[in-house]
Write a protein that holds these residues in place. Structure first.
Motif, PDB file in Angstrom:
ATOM      1  N   UNK A 179      34.413  38.176  56.886  1.00 44.46           N
ATOM      2  CA  UNK A 179      35.814  38.712  56.133  1.00 44.46           C
ATOM      3  C   UNK A 179      35.433  39.065  54.835  1.00 44.46           C
ATOM      4  N   UNK A 180      34.592  38.394  54.045  1.00 48.31           N
ATOM      5  CA  UNK A 180      33.871  38.831  52.747  1.00 48.31           C
ATOM      6  C   UNK A 180      33.227  40.155  52.791  1.00 48.31           C
ATOM      7  N   UNK A 181      32.559  40.184  53.892  1.00 51.70           N
ATOM      8  CA  UNK A 181      31.828  41.626  53.762  1.00 51.70           C
ATOM      9  C   UNK A 181      32.698  42.618  54.296  1.00 51.70           C
ATOM     10  N   UNK A 182      33.597  42.524  55.098  1.00 48.85           N
ATOM     11  CA  UNK A 182      34.559  43.581  55.671  1.00 48.85           C
ATOM     12  C   UNK A 182      35.455  43.887  54.188  1.00 48.85           C
ATOM     13  N   UNK A 183      35.669  42.971  53.525  1.00 54.33           N
ATOM     14  CA  UNK A 183      36.710  43.429  52.220  1.00 54.33           C
ATOM     15  C   UNK A 183      35.830  43.838  51.100  1.00 54.33           C
ATOM     16  N   UNK A 217      27.661  32.222  46.838  1.00 53.92           N
ATOM     17  CA  UNK A 217      27.858  30.883  46.209  1.00 53.92           C
ATOM     18  C   UNK A 217      28.896  31.261  45.126  1.00 53.92           C
ATOM     19  N   UNK A 218      28.959  32.309  44.440  1.00 53.51           N
ATOM     20  CA  UNK A 218      29.846  32.657  43.430  1.00 53.51           C
ATOM     21  C   UNK A 218      31.292  32.996  44.279  1.00 53.51           C
ATOM     22  N   UNK A 219      31.147  33.577  45.201  1.00 52.25           N
ATOM     23  CA  UNK A 219      32.618  33.927  46.142  1.00 52.25           C
ATOM     24  C   UNK A 219      32.849  32.621  46.602  1.00 52.25           C
ATOM     25  N   UNK A 220      32.156  31.929  47.076  1.00 55.09           N
ATOM     26  CA  UNK A 220      32.614  30.502  47.829  1.00 55.09           C
ATOM     27  C   UNK A 220      33.457  29.610  46.777  1.00 55.09           C
ATOM     28  N   UNK A 221      32.846  29.476  45.539  1.00 52.56           N
ATOM     29  CA  UNK A 221      33.423  28.646  44.614  1.00 52.56           C
ATOM     30  C   UNK A 221      34.890  29.279  44.267  1.00 52.56           C
ATOM     31  N   UNK A 222      34.670  30.735  44.158  1.00 49.87           N
ATOM     32  CA  UNK A 222      36.061  31.054  43.718  1.00 49.87           C
ATOM     33  C   UNK A 222      37.121  31.023  44.788  1.00 49.87           C
ATOM     34  N   UNK A 223      36.723  31.147  46.010  1.00 51.85           N
ATOM     35  CA  UNK A 223      37.606  31.130  47.199  1.00 51.85           C
ATOM     36  C   UNK A 223      37.991  29.679  47.459  1.00 51.85           C
ATOM     37  N   UNK A 224      37.294  28.736  47.384  1.00 49.33           N
ATOM     38  CA  UNK A 224      37.461  27.194  47.406  1.00 49.33           C
ATOM     39  C   UNK A 224      38.523  26.814  46.409  1.00 49.33           C
ATOM     40  N   UNK A 225      38.637  27.548  45.182  1.00 49.05           N
ATOM     41  CA  UNK A 225      39.725  27.450  44.208  1.00 49.05           C
ATOM     42  C   UNK A 225      40.862  28.179  44.406  1.00 49.05           C
ATOM     43  N   UNK A 277      41.025  37.538  47.531  1.00 52.29           N
ATOM     44  CA  UNK A 277      39.767  38.253  47.891  1.00 52.29           C
ATOM     45  C   UNK A 277      39.852  39.604  46.922  1.00 52.29           C
ATOM     46  N   UNK A 278      41.066  39.964  46.331  1.00 51.19           N
ATOM     47  CA  UNK A 278      41.296  41.210  45.558  1.00 51.19           C
ATOM     48  C   UNK A 278      40.919  40.698  44.243  1.00 51.19           C
ATOM     49  N   UNK A 279      41.299  39.384  43.772  1.00 51.58           N
ATOM     50  CA  UNK A 279      40.903  39.124  42.480  1.00 51.58           C
ATOM     51  C   UNK A 279      39.352  38.881  42.298  1.00 51.58           C
TER      52      UNK A 279
END
Length: 253
Positions: A144-148, A172-180, A184-186
């Motif tokens: 999903x992260x790659x597709x976006x 790791x950066x993406x994971x931390x932000x998604x967990x919070x 995806x747009x932000x």
């Protein structure tokens, strides 16, 4: 106690009369009495309850059941149980404040990871499954992260993706932000800004949607939305205290 017609209530709170009827149908206000001709008769209690509803639903915060909690508060107040509504609102505010801490912590982690990015020179390459296992995320999330467009992954000659140490760092950066609960747009907005300007203020960028981003959700401006939600929750507490003071002896009809 003052009485109001549907149109007067609607005008007072700045909504269409159909919204007044919708709130009644959803159980967000006490059931009003009706005149012999069927017209609804609203009171000051209804007016204050409408104001509470408008405050509670002003910000569309959905994550971790916050929206449901707001609805529970409204319905509990509509049932005349102001003491419980106040307790629920305190719990609601505490959860919003925890979400704010989570959002800030995720940005701090992102800043730390970004500051350490240039010093690392590891030639590790992992498969998609190895990467998902290492980060403890699902392969579906990775896809999903790659597709976006959050990252572009290299491929071997056989077509299989390989994730470098730099990719893992970014993930790791993406994971931390998604967990919070950052959208995806932000996150994409933040990564794009950093690509153009490594010194960009990520707190400002991640919370400031651009005009060309189309439909903007609250998770596209998470920090601002949580701040507004916390302010509104405090207003709800004060409002419920006043309602308890003035209407405790006048339970809903």
């Amino acid at each position: 106690m003052n009485t109001y017609r549907t149109a007067e209530i609607a005008r007072n709170i700045g909504v269409h009369p159909n919204t007044v009827r919708l709130y009644e149908n959803l159980g967000l206000i006490p059931k009003p009495e009706r005149k012999p001709n069927g017209y609804r008769v609203f009171t000051d209690l209804h007016l204050e309850q409408f104001k509470l509803v408008r405050t509670a639903l002003q910000v569309e915060i959905l994550q971790n059941g916050l929206r449901k909690k707001a609805i529970d508060i409204i319905k509990t107040s509509a049932a005349g149980d102001f003491d419980r509504a106040i307790l629920l609102t305190r719990s609601y505010l505490q959860q919003i404040e925890q979400e704010q801490r989570n959002a800030e912590e995720a940005l701090s982690i992102a800043e730390q990871l970004l500051s350490g990015k240039k010093q690392e020179t590891d030639s590790t390459c992992l498969t998609r499954k190895e990467t998902a296992d290492t980060l403890r995320i699902s392969m579906e999330a990775l896809r999903n992260w790659e597709m976006n467009g959050l990252l572009t992954v290299k491929r071997r000659h056989n077509g299989y993706r390989v994730y470098t140490h730099e990719d893992i760092h970014l993930l790791k950066i993406i994971r931390s932000l998604r967990c919070a609960n950052y959208s995806l747009a932000a996150i994409l907005r933040m990564l794009s800004a950093l690509s153009s300007d490594p010194e960009a203020d990520i707190r400002e960028v991640i919370d400031t949607p651009q005009d060309d981003e189309g439909i903007i959700s609250v998770c596209d401006k998470l920090l601002t939305s949580l701040r507004y939600a916390a302010t509104n929750a405090r207003s709800m507490l004060l409002h419920l205290e006043e309602m308890k003071k003035h209407f405790k002896a006048n339970p809903p009809l």
